[in-house]
Design a protein around this motif. Sequence first.
Motif, mmCIF file in Angstrom:
data_model
loop_
_atom_site.group_PDB
_atom_site.id
_atom_site.type_symbol
_atom_site.label_atom_id
_atom_site.label_comp_id
_atom_site.label_asym_id
_atom_site.label_seq_id
_atom_site.Cartn_x
_atom_site.Cartn_y
_atom_site.Cartn_z
ATOM 1 N N VAL A 1 4.355 -6.333 -4.522
ATOM 2 C CA VAL A 1 3.420 -5.488 -5.255
ATOM 3 C C VAL A 1 3.616 -4.026 -4.861
ATOM 4 N N CYS A 2 3.639 -3.777 -3.576
ATOM 5 C CA CYS A 2 3.875 -2.420 -3.057
ATOM 6 C C CYS A 2 5.027 -2.498 -2.064
ATOM 7 N N PRO A 3 6.248 -2.248 -2.492
ATOM 8 C CA PRO A 3 7.418 -2.427 -1.631
ATOM 9 C C PRO A 3 7.333 -1.679 -0.310
ATOM 10 N N GLY A 4 6.648 -0.532 -0.284
ATOM 11 C CA GLY A 4 6.579 0.246 0.947
ATOM 12 C C GLY A 4 5.420 -0.118 1.862
ATOM 13 N N ALA A 5 4.638 -1.122 1.507
ATOM 14 C CA ALA A 5 3.454 -1.479 2.302
ATOM 15 C C ALA A 5 3.855 -2.017 3.674
ATOM 16 N N GLN B 1 -6.997 -6.758 0.334
ATOM 17 C CA GLN B 1 -8.355 -7.051 -0.125
ATOM 18 C C GLN B 1 -8.451 -6.927 -1.645
ATOM 19 N N ALA B 2 -7.830 -5.900 -2.188
ATOM 20 C CA ALA B 2 -7.840 -5.705 -3.643
ATOM 21 C C ALA B 2 -7.102 -6.841 -4.347
ATOM 22 N N MET B 3 -6.024 -7.320 -3.757
ATOM 23 C CA MET B 3 -5.284 -8.442 -4.333
ATOM 24 C C MET B 3 -6.143 -9.705 -4.346
ATOM 25 N N VAL B 4 -6.867 -9.936 -3.264
ATOM 26 C CA VAL B 4 -7.755 -11.107 -3.193
ATOM 27 C C VAL B 4 -8.834 -11.013 -4.270
ATOM 28 N N PRO C 1 4.933 -4.117 -8.935
ATOM 29 C CA PRO C 1 4.901 -2.693 -8.589
ATOM 30 C C PRO C 1 4.062 -1.841 -9.531
ATOM 31 N N ASP C 2 3.960 -2.237 -10.790
ATOM 32 C CA ASP C 2 3.140 -1.469 -11.736
ATOM 33 C C ASP C 2 1.655 -1.510 -11.374
ATOM 34 N N ASP C 3 1.268 -2.497 -10.546
ATOM 35 C CA ASP C 3 -0.139 -2.645 -10.144
ATOM 36 C C ASP C 3 -0.434 -1.973 -8.806
ATOM 37 N N CYS C 4 0.598 -1.470 -8.134
ATOM 38 C CA CYS C 4 0.446 -0.964 -6.771
ATOM 39 C C CYS C 4 -0.584 0.156 -6.683
ATOM 40 N N ALA C 5 -0.433 1.198 -7.481
ATOM 41 C CA ALA C 5 -1.351 2.335 -7.419
ATOM 42 C C ALA C 5 -2.771 1.920 -7.789
ATOM 43 N N ARG C 6 -2.895 1.069 -8.818
ATOM 44 C CA ARG C 6 -4.212 0.629 -9.259
ATOM 45 C C ARG C 6 -4.957 -0.124 -8.160
ATOM 46 N N LEU C 7 -4.204 -0.865 -7.350
ATOM 47 C CA LEU C 7 -4.811 -1.666 -6.287
ATOM 48 C C LEU C 7 -4.982 -0.880 -4.989
#
Length: 269
Positions: free
Chosen positions: A226-230, A244-247, A261-267
């Motif tokens: 989801v967020c490659p740099g996490a 937490q946002a993913m849960v 990745p398109d959801d990364c910023a939103r989450l």
Amino acid sequence: MLAGLSPARRRLVVTVLALAVVAVLVTGAALLLGRPSGAAGREPVSQDAPGPVLLVPGYGGSTAALQPLADRLTAEGRDATVVDVPGAGTGDLGAAADALGEAADAALERTGAESVDVVGYSAGGVTARLWVADGGAAVARRIVTLGSPHHGTTLADLAGRVAPEECPEACRQLTTASPLLAGLNAGDETPEGPAWISIWTAQDETVTPPESARLEGALELPVQSVCPGARVGHGDLPRHPLVQAMVLEELGAAPPAALGPDDCARLGG
């Protein structure tokens, strides 16, 4: 017609007719019950109405580790309870599954809901699977596992070899050759009833290898997909805002859905 048959043939015909009648009666009863004879007959758990959320601690049983996630769920309007597992979380995972079952019964009675969602952190995900296999599937809507060693962890293997006195029952149950895990993983790893989601991190230093958290049949959500740099370690999973946002996303009213990745910023990643 029977009068013209020999006694032996008459007995054979009567026996066959009797068996046919029994078969018809059994089939008819099954149809009246709304399911075919021999089928389990379990109705799928409705995915429409999110119910209370039960959070299951991992090895060591720390409820504090899950409190940040419980607080986030509560802030979003969900009824969230951290389950207190026996034996300080290091005893038999089957006993922890019993505690989860009691917590589920209490939550359903308290809220009047028809189902519960479960978030199992680390070994808590294995506990959730044991509970589902022992009847929890009837009331489990969704099961989210966070960094759970579904196929064991080599860290437990090492503890068992180097310091067996420091590897209590739950530790032994989480080894890669554990009979408990072998039983859970034989056949269907994600039995019918709940929707299954596995969230894990490629940077896990406790569940080794991290891919042990993969669960066949589940929606697989590595954090880095989801967020490659996490940067998320094992201990970060319940408290990291992105996780937490993913849960929250997967426990919502909408069906579980893949994230990328398109959801990364939103989450918030």
